[in-house]
Design a protein around this motif. Structure first.
Motif, PDB file in Angstrom:
ATOM      1  N   ALA A 194      44.703  38.653  33.344  1.00 41.22           N
ATOM      2  CA  ALA A 194      46.073  38.985  32.942  1.00 41.22           C
ATOM      3  C   ALA A 194      47.064  38.684  34.056  1.00 41.22           C
ATOM      4  CB  ALA A 194      46.160  40.461  32.536  1.00 41.22           C
ATOM      5  N   VAL A 195      46.645  38.883  35.316  1.00 40.29           N
ATOM      6  CA  VAL A 195      47.526  38.583  36.450  1.00 40.29           C
ATOM      7  C   VAL A 195      47.739  37.076  36.567  1.00 40.29           C
ATOM      8  CG1 VAL A 195      47.828  38.763  38.943  1.00 40.29           C
ATOM      9  CG2 VAL A 195      46.893  40.683  37.669  1.00 40.29           C
ATOM     10  N   VAL A 196      46.710  36.281  36.283  1.00 35.27           N
ATOM     11  CA  VAL A 196      46.892  34.827  36.265  1.00 35.27           C
ATOM     12  C   VAL A 196      47.986  34.461  35.278  1.00 35.27           C
ATOM     13  CG1 VAL A 196      45.801  32.603  35.796  1.00 35.27           C
ATOM     14  CG2 VAL A 196      44.500  34.399  36.952  1.00 35.27           C
ATOM     15  N   GLU A 205      27.721  42.981  35.480  1.00 38.16           N
ATOM     16  CA  GLU A 205      29.171  43.091  35.383  1.00 38.16           C
ATOM     17  C   GLU A 205      29.798  41.729  35.128  1.00 38.16           C
ATOM     18  OE1 GLU A 205      30.849  44.951  38.763  1.00 38.16           O
ATOM     19  OE2 GLU A 205      29.720  46.833  38.531  1.00 38.16           O
ATOM     20  N   LEU A 206      30.984  41.757  34.561  1.00 34.09           N
ATOM     21  CA  LEU A 206      31.744  40.534  34.368  1.00 34.09           C
ATOM     22  C   LEU A 206      32.182  39.965  35.708  1.00 34.09           C
ATOM     23  CD1 LEU A 206      34.104  41.588  31.432  1.00 34.09           C
ATOM     24  CD2 LEU A 206      32.164  40.010  31.284  1.00 34.09           C
ATOM     25  N   VAL A 207      32.270  38.657  35.778  1.00 35.33           N
ATOM     26  CA  VAL A 207      32.863  37.999  36.942  1.00 35.33           C
ATOM     27  C   VAL A 207      34.364  37.807  36.705  1.00 35.33           C
ATOM     28  CG1 VAL A 207      32.882  35.883  38.324  1.00 35.33           C
ATOM     29  CG2 VAL A 207      30.707  36.878  37.599  1.00 35.33           C
ATOM     30  N   THR A 208      34.727  37.351  35.517  1.00 38.26           N
ATOM     31  CA  THR A 208      36.141  37.233  35.165  1.00 38.26           C
ATOM     32  C   THR A 208      36.555  38.492  34.425  1.00 38.26           C
ATOM     33  OG1 THR A 208      36.015  34.824  35.003  1.00 38.26           O
ATOM     34  CG2 THR A 208      37.877  35.893  33.932  1.00 38.26           C
ATOM     35  N   LYS A 209      37.158  39.397  35.165  1.00 37.35           N
ATOM     36  CA  LYS A 209      37.599  40.662  34.573  1.00 37.35           C
ATOM     37  C   LYS A 209      38.934  40.447  33.862  1.00 37.35           C
ATOM     38  CE  LYS A 209      35.178  43.611  37.892  1.00 37.35           C
ATOM     39  NZ  LYS A 209      34.297  42.537  38.381  1.00 37.35           N
ATOM     40  N   GLY A 219      36.610  49.776  24.091  1.00 31.83           N
ATOM     41  CA  GLY A 219      35.448  49.690  24.955  1.00 31.83           C
ATOM     42  C   GLY A 219      34.636  48.419  24.782  1.00 31.83           C
ATOM     43  N   MET A 220      35.163  47.461  24.023  1.00 33.33           N
ATOM     44  CA  MET A 220      34.449  46.204  23.841  1.00 33.33           C
ATOM     45  C   MET A 220      34.539  45.367  25.119  1.00 33.33           C
ATOM     46  SD  MET A 220      33.510  46.994  20.913  1.00 33.33           S
ATOM     47  CE  MET A 220      32.454  45.570  20.648  1.00 33.33           C
ATOM     48  N   VAL A 221      33.578  44.471  25.304  1.00 36.82           N
ATOM     49  CA  VAL A 221      33.602  43.572  26.451  1.00 36.82           C
ATOM     50  C   VAL A 221      34.590  42.446  26.176  1.00 36.82           C
ATOM     51  CG1 VAL A 221      32.257  42.003  27.905  1.00 36.82           C
ATOM     52  CG2 VAL A 221      31.206  44.114  27.029  1.00 36.82           C
ATOM     53  N   LEU A 222      35.484  42.213  27.126  1.00 33.74           N
ATOM     54  CA  LEU A 222      36.485  41.153  27.015  1.00 33.74           C
ATOM     55  C   LEU A 222      36.498  40.353  28.299  1.00 33.74           C
ATOM     56  CD1 LEU A 222      39.016  39.743  25.747  1.00 33.74           C
ATOM     57  CD2 LEU A 222      40.394  41.577  26.780  1.00 33.74           C
ATOM     58  N   THR A 223      36.379  39.037  28.168  1.00 30.63           N
ATOM     59  CA  THR A 223      36.484  38.162  29.330  1.00 30.63           C
ATOM     60  C   THR A 223      37.194  36.877  28.921  1.00 30.63           C
ATOM     61  OG1 THR A 223      35.279  37.238  31.218  1.00 30.63           O
ATOM     62  CG2 THR A 223      34.275  36.971  29.050  1.00 30.63           C
ATOM     63  N   VAL A 224      37.491  36.052  29.920  1.00 27.04           N
ATOM     64  CA  VAL A 224      38.294  34.850  29.693  1.00 27.04           C
ATOM     65  C   VAL A 224      37.558  33.652  30.290  1.00 27.04           C
ATOM     66  CG1 VAL A 224      40.531  33.736  30.100  1.00 27.04           C
ATOM     67  CG2 VAL A 224      40.417  36.202  29.677  1.00 27.04           C
ATOM     68  N   GLY A 225      37.675  32.503  29.631  1.00 25.40           N
ATOM     69  CA  GLY A 225      36.884  31.324  29.955  1.00 25.40           C
ATOM     70  C   GLY A 225      37.338  30.525  31.164  1.00 25.40           C
ATOM     71  N   LEU A 246      26.336  29.529  32.903  1.00 22.73           N
ATOM     72  CA  LEU A 246      26.472  30.764  33.676  1.00 22.73           C
ATOM     73  C   LEU A 246      27.567  31.647  33.096  1.00 22.73           C
ATOM     74  CD1 LEU A 246      26.133  29.620  37.404  1.00 22.73           C
ATOM     75  CD2 LEU A 246      24.557  31.065  36.112  1.00 22.73           C
ATOM     76  N   GLU A 247      28.661  31.045  32.701  1.00 23.11           N
ATOM     77  CA  GLU A 247      29.764  31.802  32.103  1.00 23.11           C
ATOM     78  C   GLU A 247      29.290  32.564  30.873  1.00 23.11           C
ATOM     79  OE1 GLU A 247      34.207  30.521  31.417  1.00 23.11           O
ATOM     80  OE2 GLU A 247      32.960  29.677  29.812  1.00 23.11           O
ATOM     81  N   GLN A 248      28.546  31.878  29.995  1.00 27.78           N
ATOM     82  CA  GLN A 248      28.033  32.518  28.786  1.00 27.78           C
ATOM     83  C   GLN A 248      26.987  33.578  29.126  1.00 27.78           C
ATOM     84  OE1 GLN A 248      29.353  31.923  25.850  1.00 27.78           O
ATOM     85  NE2 GLN A 248      30.549  30.099  26.356  1.00 27.78           N
ATOM     86  N   GLN A 249      26.146  33.309  30.125  1.00 31.60           N
ATOM     87  CA  GLN A 249      25.094  34.247  30.499  1.00 31.60           C
ATOM     88  C   GLN A 249      25.675  35.539  31.055  1.00 31.60           C
ATOM     89  OE1 GLN A 249      21.311  33.580  30.410  1.00 31.60           O
ATOM     90  NE2 GLN A 249      21.825  35.751  30.149  1.00 31.60           N
ATOM     91  N   VAL A 250      26.670  35.426  31.924  1.00 23.75           N
ATOM     92  CA  VAL A 250      27.277  36.618  32.516  1.00 23.75           C
ATOM     93  C   VAL A 250      27.943  37.465  31.435  1.00 23.75           C
ATOM     94  CG1 VAL A 250      29.119  37.420  34.057  1.00 23.75           C
ATOM     95  CG2 VAL A 250      27.531  35.649  34.820  1.00 23.75           C
ATOM     96  N   PHE A 251      28.624  36.832  30.489  1.00 26.44           N
ATOM     97  CA  PHE A 251      29.231  37.552  29.365  1.00 26.44           C
ATOM     98  C   PHE A 251      28.151  38.253  28.543  1.00 26.44           C
ATOM     99  CE2 PHE A 251      30.910  37.071  24.855  1.00 26.44           C
ATOM    100  CZ  PHE A 251      31.705  38.200  24.906  1.00 26.44           C
ATOM    101  N   THR A 252      27.071  37.542  28.249  1.00 26.83           N
ATOM    102  CA  THR A 252      25.975  38.114  27.467  1.00 26.83           C
ATOM    103  C   THR A 252      25.337  39.283  28.195  1.00 26.83           C
ATOM    104  OG1 THR A 252      25.538  35.942  26.482  1.00 26.83           O
ATOM    105  CG2 THR A 252      23.789  37.587  26.318  1.00 26.83           C
TER     106      THR A 252
END
Length: 360
Positions: free
Chosen positions: A338-340, A329-333, A119-125, A315-321
């Motif tokens: 994974a599909v990329v 919500e995350l923008v980069t889910k 259940g941890m938040v995971l996103t990609v840069g 913005l990337e860091q803010q959305v993750f935070t």
């Protein structure tokens, strides 16, 4: 306000050039721990960006046992992305992993499984999602301004721009060259605008024709051909399950004058958009006349996100935070990232086999 403790895993170029300066601008975060296999790099990063009593580590597993660390940045060679991210989530840390998500689709799936378990938040840069033009285009796409987007093209073309530092030219460490390094950004953008993550098959070609030349004229310095076993250029043709087509063009080195940074085009049944020529444009038909609309992305208006600094890396860091804090919500889910990785892998397999690669 109690700040969230950030752990930096990998204190090299991407940490110093992108992540740490952006994190430093957010009042919700503080960098409390730094890890690098070269201790001096971690010490330098801590001195410049960390709190006064920041901890230094050379083993990331020790950093993950640090109770002050709430979330981490995984900024290592690609082959380590999955294992470190998985270990971090199992240690109760939220993860922002630098692109690509993983060096293989199997590794990306393993990351997704652990994210669901913990259940941890995971996103990609993929910070280019936060470029002003991409944000604008995505809002228009979500309003169905473009209709059905059935063709897209993404390009990142360097005439000479082979990264000669670190392990960029090592297949074992990175999984590939120009495609997985910079081509991944435009693939991420066009899938994001299309909202289409169901590929059917991919056809790809990769090339390493220039690496043995003695005169490189490379602005990052000459490369070592003996330590260069990845492609310098790659081209892909992807067909999605709904019939939509995506073309990718990317190079670190190519004998062309038609160079570009992140360049994309999407074409829909109602309208299209591109950022060619350095400006973002929407094109279509209105009152039986062709039109080209060029919004002023620098004009003042309602902010896309409620933040002081709207630069893409911040913005990337803010959305993750915000996602960690339950404020958005995350923008980069991760399932999209994974599909990329899956499509990149399909292009590489097609290039190696000389045949189209069909996804399951």
């Amino acid at each position: 306000m109690e700040k969230l403790g950030v752990g930096i895993i990998g204190c090299g170029g991407i940490a110093n050039g992108k992540h740490m300066p952006a994190i430093k601008k957010l009042e919700e975060l503080e960098m409390v721990a730094f890890c690098d296999v070269v201790r001096e790099r971690a010490e330098k990063a801590a001195k410049e960006f960390g709190v006064s009593d920041a901890k230094i580590y050379t083993d990331y597993r020790e950093l993950l046992s640090d109770a002050r660390v709430n979330n981490v940045r995984v900024l290592t060679p690609n082959r380590l992305h999955a294992q470190i991210s998985i270990d971090a989530m199992r240690a109760g840390k939220h993860v922002l992993c630098e692109k690509p998500m993983a060096a293989s689709y199997a590794d990306a799936l393993a990351m997704l499984e652990v994210q669901r378990e913990t259940g941890m938040v995971l996103t990609v840069g993929y910070q280019h999602k936060f470029d002003a033009d991409v944000i604008y285009a995505k809002k228009e796409a979500d309003k169905n301004v473009f209709g059905e987007i059935y063709f897209a093209k993404g390009s990142v073309i360097r005439r000479r721009g082979v990264p000669t530092w670190g392990v960029f030219t090592s297949k074992a460490e990175q999984g590939g060259g120009a495609l997985i390094d910079i081509g991944t950004h435009v693939l991420d953008i066009v899938l994001h605008l299309m909202n289409n993550y169901r590929p059917r098959y991919a056809v790809g070609s990769t090339y390493d024709k220039l690496k043995s030349q003695k005169e490189s004229a490379n602005p990052f310095g000459p490369w070592d051909a003996a330590r260069y076993d990845v492609e310098e250029a790659a081209f892909g043709y992807v067909v999605m399950e709904n019939g939509a087509t995506v073309i990718l063009e990317t190079s670190w080195a190519l004998n062309t004058t038609d160079t570009c940074g992140v360049r994309y085009m999407v074409c829909g049944s109602e309208a299209g958009a591109d950022n060619y020529g350095g400006s973002f444009k929407i094109n279509g038909i209105n009152n039986d006349l062709q039109y080209i609309h060029t919004p002023d992305l620098k004009s003042k208006g309602v902010a896309f996100y409620n933040v002081k600094d709207t630069s893409p890396t911040v913005l990337e860091q803010q959305v993750f935070t915000n996602a960690i804090l339950g404020k958005g919500e995350l923008v980069t889910k991760p399932e999209h990232a994974a599909v990329v990785t899956r499509i990149l892998e399909g292009i590489y397999i097609s290039a190696e086999t000389g045949k189209p690669y069909y996804f399951e």
